[in-house]
Design a protein around this motif. Structure first.
Motif, PDB file in Angstrom:
ATOM      1  N   ALA A 102       0.836  -1.207   0.000  1.00  0.00           N
ATOM      2  CA  ALA A 102       0.000   0.000   0.000  1.00  0.00           C
ATOM      3  C   ALA A 102       0.867   1.251   0.000  1.00  0.00           C
ATOM      4  O   ALA A 102       0.552   2.249  -0.704  1.00  0.00           O
ATOM      5  N   GLU A 103       1.943   1.210   0.749  1.00  0.00           N
ATOM      6  CA  GLU A 103       2.827   2.379   0.792  1.00  0.00           C
ATOM      7  C   GLU A 103       3.454   2.642  -0.581  1.00  0.00           C
ATOM      8  O   GLU A 103       3.547   3.792  -1.023  1.00  0.00           O
ATOM      9  N   GLU A 104       3.874   1.547  -1.229  1.00  0.00           N
ATOM     10  CA  GLU A 104       4.481   1.711  -2.557  1.00  0.00           C
ATOM     11  C   GLU A 104       3.455   2.202  -3.576  1.00  0.00           C
ATOM     12  O   GLU A 104       3.743   3.082  -4.412  1.00  0.00           O
ATOM     13  N   LEU A 105       2.245   1.641  -3.515  1.00  0.00           N
ATOM     14  CA  LEU A 105       1.201   2.059  -4.453  1.00  0.00           C
ATOM     15  C   LEU A 105       0.839   3.521  -4.222  1.00  0.00           C
ATOM     16  O   LEU A 105       0.634   4.275  -5.184  1.00  0.00           O
ATOM     17  N   SER A 106       0.785   3.942  -2.950  1.00  0.00           N
ATOM     18  CA  SER A 106       0.483   5.352  -2.659  1.00  0.00           C
ATOM     19  C   SER A 106       1.597   6.235  -3.192  1.00  0.00           C
ATOM     20  O   SER A 106       1.327   7.322  -3.758  1.00  0.00           O
ATOM     21  N   ARG A 107       2.828   5.799  -3.070  1.00  0.00           N
ATOM     22  CA  ARG A 107       3.944   6.612  -3.576  1.00  0.00           C
ATOM     23  C   ARG A 107       3.867   6.757  -5.098  1.00  0.00           C
ATOM     24  O   ARG A 107       4.071   7.853  -5.653  1.00  0.00           O
ATOM     25  N   LEU A 108       3.551   5.629  -5.756  1.00  0.00           N
ATOM     26  CA  LEU A 108       3.466   5.686  -7.221  1.00  0.00           C
ATOM     27  C   LEU A 108       2.332   6.606  -7.674  1.00  0.00           C
ATOM     28  O   LEU A 108       2.494   7.350  -8.659  1.00  0.00           O
ATOM     29  N   MET A 109       1.200   6.539  -6.952  1.00  0.00           N
ATOM     30  CA  MET A 109       0.079   7.400  -7.357  1.00  0.00           C
ATOM     31  C   MET A 109       0.416   8.869  -7.128  1.00  0.00           C
ATOM     32  O   MET A 109       0.033   9.743  -7.934  1.00  0.00           O
ATOM     33  N   GLN A 110       1.135   9.127  -6.055  1.00  0.00           N
ATOM     34  CA  GLN A 110       1.469  10.522  -5.765  1.00  0.00           C
ATOM     35  C   GLN A 110       2.538  11.047  -6.731  1.00  0.00           C
ATOM     36  O   GLN A 110       2.678  12.259  -6.894  1.00  0.00           O
ATOM     37  N   CYS A 111       3.260  10.161  -7.335  1.00  0.00           N
ATOM     38  CA  CYS A 111       4.301  10.588  -8.283  1.00  0.00           C
ATOM     39  C   CYS A 111       3.738  10.910  -9.682  1.00  0.00           C
ATOM     40  O   CYS A 111       4.453  11.471 -10.531  1.00  0.00           O
ATOM     41  N   VAL A 112       2.482  10.507  -9.919  1.00  0.00           N
ATOM     42  CA  VAL A 112       1.882  10.782 -11.239  1.00  0.00           C
ATOM     43  C   VAL A 112       1.517  12.269 -11.294  1.00  0.00           C
ATOM     44  O   VAL A 112       0.870  12.783 -10.372  1.00  0.00           O
ATOM     45  N   SER A 113       1.930  12.899 -12.358  1.00  0.00           N
ATOM     46  CA  SER A 113       1.700  14.361 -12.468  1.00  0.00           C
ATOM     47  C   SER A 113       0.225  14.675 -12.724  1.00  0.00           C
ATOM     48  O   SER A 113      -0.335  15.600 -12.121  1.00  0.00           O
ATOM     49  N   SER A 114      -0.394  13.884 -13.581  1.00  0.00           N
ATOM     50  CA  SER A 114      -1.809  14.148 -13.859  1.00  0.00           C
ATOM     51  C   SER A 114      -2.443  12.863 -14.385  1.00  0.00           C
ATOM     52  O   SER A 114      -1.759  11.990 -14.923  1.00  0.00           O
ATOM     53  N   PHE A 115      -3.758  12.787 -14.223  1.00  0.00           N
ATOM     54  CA  PHE A 115      -4.526  11.632 -14.669  1.00  0.00           C
ATOM     55  C   PHE A 115      -5.588  12.095 -15.669  1.00  0.00           C
ATOM     56  O   PHE A 115      -6.210  13.147 -15.492  1.00  0.00           O
ATOM     57  N   SER A 116      -5.784  11.272 -16.649  1.00  0.00           N
ATOM     58  CA  SER A 116      -6.941  11.487 -17.521  1.00  0.00           C
ATOM     59  C   SER A 116      -8.158  10.899 -16.823  1.00  0.00           C
ATOM     60  O   SER A 116      -8.028  10.266 -15.766  1.00  0.00           O
ATOM     61  N   ARG A 117      -9.321  11.100 -17.449  1.00  0.00           N
ATOM     62  CA  ARG A 117     -10.536  10.563 -16.848  1.00  0.00           C
ATOM     63  C   ARG A 117     -10.453   9.060 -16.761  1.00  0.00           C
ATOM     64  O   ARG A 117     -10.755   8.457 -15.746  1.00  0.00           O
TER      65      ARG A 117
END
Length: 925
Positions: free
Chosen positions: A834-849
């Motif tokens: 979960a910690e790694e997945l949260s880090r990866l999501m926070q590293c994404v600059s932007s998301f499409s729909r």
């Protein structure tokens, strides 16, 4: 006046008849409370108090006097009871008269015969006074009772020399069956004897007629001359003539009777010599009798004879008596030396020692034989102790032990009492892995153990007699009544009081030698170099096993109890108590050290076979090892009378606590060694097998190699059991056996165990979580996936499914070992993912729909799949990951998300079932 006790009663006398001065023994009741209480004793009316000897209240010994009555009672009079009565009587017999030439065992008073011989009115020779057979015929004694003869001739006697001689009594007594012809011959013999007596008288007169005639002529001439002229000349010549006649008569008489007088003088001297020899034969025969009695060992007879001779002839002035008495003293001196040699001879019994001391006391030996005996016994006991040590040391050097008692065995020493000390002990060896093959080996006891048993047995067998000899010396019971009367007993008691310190030093020296000899054999480090040379000398190839030390302690304790029973002062035995304390301390230290070695070797016995609770046999073996060690120390830790608790000494308590903690730490180190043991032969092929098989990891043979992850899980499972059960049980055992630092031991061990558990857990999590965490980022961006430009989501992507499969595999691996570890392990893995997945999501600059919807789908799918193992940290990570995503703007997206989640859960229902089962299990526990 009433008496305090009953009157004396005489019920028996032995013998019940006899002549005057017969020694008799009187028995009865209440015969007096002591010699001074006896104030009167009469037998047949004669006072016998002068010869009476009071023995006890029921026994008196005395001699019968010259009583007037022939038969009478025995009357005893005491101060406490008054005049007594008698149920028996004593008959006084008349003694037979003994002639001059008759053999007799007693001295005969010759005064009556002397008077008869010197009676000038009787002209019969002395030897004819009492002929043996006056009738000259054979005497034939009749069988007439003496009582009837006395009644028939009252006041008469059958003795022909008596004034009341009765010829009829004599004939009835001596010739009742003699024939008439013999009696006629006896009459003729009497007539011949009468004629001989008359002729002897005539011859006696005829032989002196000439002398009488010459004397008559001389007197007649003197008378005539005096009548004729009364001149002085005539008187002178008459006087001269009378003198000549008298001289001639004297010379003639001398010539006639010289031979007779010479024979008479010789006979008188011979008779006098015989009388002296007969009267003093006791002294003349005493030297020879002393030699004979010494050879037979009748020392009491010798002593009695010597005392009698000393009282009779000790101060004599007669040269013959002096000579013989000096010979007696020479023999007695030799006896004194002989008895002293026997007294100082070793070994000897206490009875013999007392007997010889009493003999020497009665013989008035010089010095103090009792103290000499005590000194000799003391020296002998010390020599025995050192000889015992030397013999065992030689045996040890000549016959080295083939088996060492230090072997890794679960040993049980058979108990051995001090009364039956054995030189061998049996050791029982068994293996928990081979319960059907219990074998027993018998090892020879170490020489030090056998030596201690022999030494203590020696001291316990010899010291009581030594102590009792001293007690007898102090209270004077070594000496006889003779010594008490002579004052020797008081002098001996005075000497004993002066030598109390010397004897105390003797006892202390024996105790010191005993303790130091045992220390030299078992605790050589407690002695100095000089003492070690004297009391040591053992080959210490290895430390004595803790299995033998309790046996030695029990032996020394029994010895202490035996010595304390003699009432020896406690200060003299304190040195043994100090030895017991040191042995107890050493036994505990050695036992704990050996226990640590045994615990260290438990790692070699780990078979890695897991039971239903996820445990191997290692925790149970560890607990059994500790419990067995504590049980073996139970007798050592228990305090006997006079002993102090070992844990009252701070240093001992601290050292025991340290050793106990070391044992726990050794086992923890063993666990760490087992868990991190490098193994290059691990075969991981079986990991891809069916995870639902319950025998996947439980049926592995003990010799098969295990993976690092499996060893870590097994050790972690054992750690959990140790923390929850084993260490708590051991704490109770420590407290039960009196260990003062049990709480400290448990606390330190718990802390160390938790540290190990945490390290191993982190290691396992690292091994399991890192691959899963590391595969997330490559999986997310596989195929050049981009969150800004992606297709609408159609389901959970494979990278997440692979991560879940790895999590499920970890679950299966942990579940196969221990169900209790599943929540702990899975929760940490989920936290890491979960910690790694949260880090990866926070590293994404932007998301499409579509990217936001895809990311939310995968995050929610993972969160819902492992919901059972979510923690606050993992929930926070998932929350942060979702917050990094754009919010769903339409209801259609929400509906699509829900449909896709349902499809994911339905498609992976079988895989996700393990999480539900774990959940139900966790809820139950």
């Amino acid at each position: 006046m009433s008496h305090a006790r009953k009157p004396p009663l005489v019920t028996g006398i032995s013998p019940n008849e006899g002549i005057s001065w017969t020694k008799v023994t009187i028995r009865g009741e209440n015969l007096g409370m002591g010699p001074t209480d006896l104030i009167g004793l009469t037998i047949c009316g004669h006072n016998c108090l002068l010869t009476a000897e009071w023995m006890s209240a029921s026994k008196i010994v005395c001699r019968v006097g010259q009583a007037k009555n022939d038969k009478g009672d025995i009357i005893v009079t005491t101060k406490s009871g008054g005049k007594g009565t008698s149920t028996v009587s004593f008959k006084l017999l008349k003694p037979d008269k003994i002639g001059i030439l008759d053999q007799s065992a007693v001295w005969v008073d010759e005064i009556n015969y002397y008077d008869m011989r010197t009676d000038r009115n009787k002209g019969m020779p002395p030897l004819s006074l009492r002929p043996a057979n006056p009738l000259g015929i054979e005497i034939d004694k009749g069988k007439f009772p003496q009582k009837e003869l006395e009644a028939l001739f009252p006041g008469m006697s059958a003795d022909f020399t008596s004034e009341n001689f009765s010829a009829a009594w004599y004939l009835i007594e001596n010739h009742s069956t003699t024939s008439f012809e013999q009696l006629k011959m006896a009459v003729m013999n009497l007539k011949k004897q009468a004629n001989k007596k008359n002729e002897g008288s005539l011859q006696y007169v005829k032989g002196g007629l000439s002398t009488f005639f010459e004397a008559q002529d001389a007197l007649s001439a003197i008378h005539q001359k005096l009548e004729a002229d009364g001149t002085e000349k005539v008187e002178g010549s008459m006087t001269q003539k009378l003198e000549n006649v008298l001289n001639r008569a004297s010379n003639t008489a001398d010539t006639l009777f010289q031979e007779v007088l010479g024979r008479k003088d010789k006979a008188d001297s011979t008779r006098n010599a015989l009388n002296v020899l007969q009267r003093f034969k006791f002294l003349f025969n005493l030297p020879l009798n002393i030699e004979r009695n010494i050879q037979k060992g009748d020392y009491d007879v010798v002593i009695n004879d010597y005392e009698k001779a000393k009282s009779l002839f000790g101060k004599t002035e007669v040269q013959v008596f002096k000579k013989y008495y000096a010979e007696v003293e020479t023999r007695v001196d030799a006896l004194r030396k002989l008895l002293l040699d026997k007294l100082l001879e070793t070994p000897s019994t206490l009875h013999d020692q007392k007997r010889y001391i009493r003999y020497l006391s009665d013989l008035h030996a010089e010095g103090d034989p009792a103290w000499q005996c005590i000194a000799a016994q003391h020296k002998w006991i010390l020599q025995l102790m050192h000889n015992c040590k030397e013999s065992y040391i030689k045996e040890q050097k000549g016959n080295p032990l083939l088996h060492s008692p230090m072997l890794d065995l679960d040993s049980e020493v058979r108990s051995s009492s001090l009364g039956h000390l054995s030189r061998s002990a049996s050791l029982k060896r068994g293996s928990s892995n081979q319960s059907s093959r219990d074998e027993t080996w018998r090892f020879k006891a170490p020489q030090q153990v056998a030596f201690v048993e022999k030494l203590t047995k020696l001291v316990v067998s010899q010291l009581p007699n030594f102590w009792k000899l001293w007690i007898s010396y102090v209270n004077g019971s070594l000496f006889s009544e003779t010594a008490e009367k002579s004052g020797q007993m008081e002098r001996s008691k005075k000497n004993a009081r002066q030598r109390q310190n010397d004897f105390k030093m003797m006892i202390q020296q024996v105790m010191k030698s005993l303790v130091k000899l045992i220390r030299g054999a078992l605790l050589p480090f407690s002695l100095g170099e000089s003492e070690l040379r004297e009391y040591g000398g053992w080959e210490m190839k290895s430390e004595l096993s803790g299995q033998w030390l309790p046996h030695v302690i029990q032996t020394v304790r029994l010895s202490y109890e035996s010595l304390a029973a003699l009432e020896i002062p406690n200060d003299m035995l304190q040195i043994i108590q100090d030895l017991i304390l040191d042995l107890r301390v050493r036994c505990i230290m050695i036992t704990l050290q050996h226990t640590a070695e045994d615990v260290k070797r438990l790692a070699e016995k780990e078979d890695w076979v897991v039971d239903n609770e996820g445990l191997t046999s290692l925790p149970s073996q560890f607990e059994q090892c500790i419990v067995h060690s504590l049980q073996s120390l139970k007798g050592v830790l228990d305090c006997k009378p006079g002993e102090t608790s070992l844990f009252q000494h701070p240093k001992i308590q601290e050292e025991v606590c340290r050793l106990s903690t070391d044992i726990m730490q050794v086992f923890i180190d063993c666990l760490e060694q087992l868990s991190t043991k490098p193994d290059s032969d691990v075969d991981n092929a079986h990991l891809s097998a069916d995870v639902s098989s319950s025998d996947l990891f439980g049926s592995i043979h003990e010799d098969s190699s295990l993976s690092l992850e499996r060893r870590l899980l097994i050790v972690l499972s054992n750690c959990c059991y140790l923390e929850r059960h084993t260490f708590l049980n051991l704490a109770e055992h420590f407290e039960k056996h009196g260990f003062q630092g049990a709480e400290k031991i448990t606390q330190v061990s718990m802390d160390s165990l938790k540290e190990l558990d945490q390290r191993l857990f982190e290691m396992y999590i690292e091994l399991k979580a890192d691959p899963i965490v590391g595969s997330l980022e490559p999986g997310i961006y596989a195929g050049y996936f981009d969150w800004k430009d992606c297709l609408p989501p159609t389901g959970v992507r494979n990278y997440l499914k692979e991560a879940l499969v790895h999590i499920i595999a970890a679950h299966a691996e942990v579940f196969a070992i221990s169900k209790e570890l599943v929540p702990r392990v899975l929760s940490r893995i989920v936290e890491a993912v979960a910690e790694e997945l949260s880090r990866l999501m926070q590293c994404v600059s932007s998301f499409s729909r579509n990217g936001a919807l895809q990311a939310r789908l995968e995050i929610c799918a993972l969160r819902d799949a492992v919901a059972v193992f979510l923690t606050s940290e993992s929930n926070s990570s998932f929350k942060q990951a979702l917050e990094a995503l754009p919010q769903l703007s339409s209801g259609g997206d929400k509906k699509l998300l829900e449909e896709l989640l349902n499809i994911f859960k339905s498609s992976m229902q079988l895989q996700l079932t393990c999480f539900q089962a774990s959940s139900s299990t966790m809820v139950k526990t």
